[in-house]
Design a protein around this motif. Structure first.
Motif, PDB file in Angstrom:
ATOM      1  N   THR A   1      22.161  -5.595   7.215  1.00 37.80           N
ATOM      2  CA  THR A   1      21.447  -6.504   8.114  1.00 37.80           C
ATOM      3  C   THR A   1      22.067  -6.485   9.508  1.00 37.80           C
ATOM      4  OG1 THR A   1      20.826  -7.958   6.284  1.00 37.80           O
ATOM      5  CG2 THR A   1      20.769  -8.909   8.487  1.00 37.80           C
TER       6      THR A   1
ATOM      7  N   LEU B   1      21.329  -2.967  11.203  1.00 38.09           N
ATOM      8  CA  LEU B   1      19.924  -2.851  11.602  1.00 38.09           C
ATOM      9  C   LEU B   1      19.604  -3.763  12.785  1.00 38.09           C
ATOM     10  CD1 LEU B   1      18.090  -2.668   8.147  1.00 38.09           C
ATOM     11  CD2 LEU B   1      18.332  -0.834   9.825  1.00 38.09           C
TER      12      LEU B   1
ATOM     13  N   ASP C   1      12.438  -7.847   2.653  1.00 38.49           N
ATOM     14  CA  ASP C   1      12.499  -7.853   4.109  1.00 38.49           C
ATOM     15  C   ASP C   1      13.412  -6.750   4.627  1.00 38.49           C
ATOM     16  OD1 ASP C   1      12.027  -9.075   6.792  1.00 38.49           O
ATOM     17  OD2 ASP C   1      14.172  -9.456   6.663  1.00 38.49           O
TER      18      ASP C   1
ATOM     19  N   ASN D   1      11.783  -3.357   4.102  1.00 41.37           N
ATOM     20  CA  ASN D   1      10.719  -3.118   5.084  1.00 41.37           C
ATOM     21  C   ASN D   1      11.289  -2.761   6.453  1.00 41.37           C
ATOM     22  OD1 ASN D   1       8.723  -3.600   3.211  1.00 41.37           O
ATOM     23  ND2 ASN D   1       8.450  -5.744   3.771  1.00 41.37           N
ATOM     24  N   GLN D   2      12.364  -3.451   6.836  1.00 41.86           N
ATOM     25  CA  GLN D   2      13.020  -3.118   8.116  1.00 41.86           C
ATOM     26  C   GLN D   2      13.471  -1.664   8.127  1.00 41.86           C
ATOM     27  OE1 GLN D   2      15.993  -5.717   9.988  1.00 41.86           O
ATOM     28  NE2 GLN D   2      15.526  -7.198   8.387  1.00 41.86           N
TER      29      GLN D   2
ATOM     30  N   GLN E   1      10.567   0.775   8.219  1.00 43.92           N
ATOM     31  CA  GLN E   1       9.941   0.803   9.543  1.00 43.92           C
ATOM     32  C   GLN E   1      10.771   1.620  10.526  1.00 43.92           C
ATOM     33  OE1 GLN E   1      11.095  -1.404  12.469  1.00 43.92           O
ATOM     34  NE2 GLN E   1       9.690  -0.161  13.686  1.00 43.92           N
ATOM     35  N   ARG E   2      12.079   1.448  10.485  1.00 41.21           N
ATOM     36  CA  ARG E   2      12.946   2.222  11.392  1.00 41.21           C
ATOM     37  C   ARG E   2      12.854   3.711  11.078  1.00 41.21           C
ATOM     38  NH1 ARG E   2      16.643  -1.476  13.924  1.00 41.21           N
ATOM     39  NH2 ARG E   2      17.141   0.230  15.343  1.00 41.21           N
TER      40      ARG E   2
END
Length: 323
Positions: A11, A14, A304, A307-308, A311-312
């Motif tokens: 976390t 990112l 979550d 997904n992060q 997406q990256r």
């Protein structure tokens, strides 16, 4: 507990935040790497790209004998004891006469671990543009020029790509705003977010020595690692735990950058996003087998966070590393 620590670390990385470098999981063969020192075994360069509302670029006219009269973006070498942002602001003030604020890191360029350049999208916050009357050893003058009609001669063509990158970023930002985190590091190293994906499942490689963590690889300064660039340290770590002959490995780019520059801590840590995939995927839905006990694949199950990460990966939402 292992998942909690890894979840927190992922976390943070990112989100562009840093993590203190406690140790490294892979280092160059032979002697342990010595702490890096500016002007001794490493050179860091800062560079600023300014784009105003009229789509004009700020350039400075060079004063150095070997390139006198040519034009270039404000740039220069970092000095010992500076943070990356302090070096950027000093160089812009010396060469262009302006005070400035970096908005985001645009690109990292390297010629091996001993020469790294940090390019920033930057905005002016004050000062007065240097005129020919104020010419000195730093520059002859500074001026704004249309992005599509830059003055000649340019000191080098390499800035054209950076100007285009800045224009593209202003039109559509591919990665979140990212600035260096001021955390000490004694080496040039990389923290890996090394991923394997299958359908909508993501695994991240984790180190086991100590508490489970995102692995760190120290860059070496041997001729081979210097020629191969910083990616050699990534491949070295992965070779220590995976059989790479049937795998494709790609460094996508930077998720974050760490440096302090105080108290003789001239090292940097680049938090990099790496993909590992089978060359012939077939029906492979699980990550490649890990050899030894120092690493394992951690399955990212929090939706979550998954997904992060996806997406990256999908959008290549990272700062590019160019060689």
């Amino acid at each position: 507990m292992a998942s909690e620590g890894l979840r927190g670390a992922l976390t943070a990385v990112l989100g562009g935040r840093g993590l203190l470098v406690q140790n490294y999981d892979s280092g160059p063969a032979g002697e342990p790497p010595a702490p890096v020192r500016l002007r001794k075994n490493v050179c860091y360069v800062v560079l600023a790209v300014f784009l105003n509302e009229q789509d004009e670029v700020l350039l400075v006219q060079e004063a150095k004998k070997e390139c006198r009269g040519s034009w270039y973006l404000p740039a220069g070498r970092m000095e010992p004891g500076e943070t990356i942002v302090e070096a950027l602001q000093r160089e812009v003030k010396e060469e262009a006469g302006l005070q400035c604020e970096p908005l985001t890191l645009l690109s990292v360029e390297e010629r091996g671990p001993s020469w790294i350049r940090f390019a920033f999208l930057t905005r002016p916050t004050g000062g007065i543009l240097k005129t020919p009357k104020e010419a000195d050893a730093e520059s002859l003058q500074a001026g704004w020029y249309p992005r599509t009609s830059l003055p000649t001669p340019l000191r080098a063509q390499d800035i054209l790509h950076l100007v285009d990158l800045a224009a593209q970023y202003r039109q559509r930002a591919r990665h979140p705003l990212l600035l260096p985190q001021e955390l000490p590091c004694s080496l040039v190293c990389q923290r890996l977010v090394a991923t394997f994906t299958s359908v909508q499942t993501v695994w991240v490689l984790a180190g086991t020595v100590g508490t489970p963590h995102l692995p760190v690889t120290a860059c070496g300064f041997t001729p081979m690692e210097q020629r191969g660039g910083v990616k050699m340290a990534v491949l070295r770590l992965l070779q220590e735990c995976l059989s790479l002959h049937h795998l494709a490995v790609e460094t996508k780019g930077l998720l974050g950058l760490q440096h302090l520059g105080k108290d003789l801590t001239d090292g940097i840590c680049m938090n990099v996003l790496v993909t590992v995939a089978f060359r012939n995927p077939g029906l492979q839905n699980e990550p490649p087998k890990v050899q030894g006990e120092n690493f394992f694949w951690w399955k990212v199950v929090e939706e979550d966070l998954q997904n992060q990460l996806l997406q990256r990966l999908r959008d290549s939402s990272v700062v590019p590393i160019n060689r």
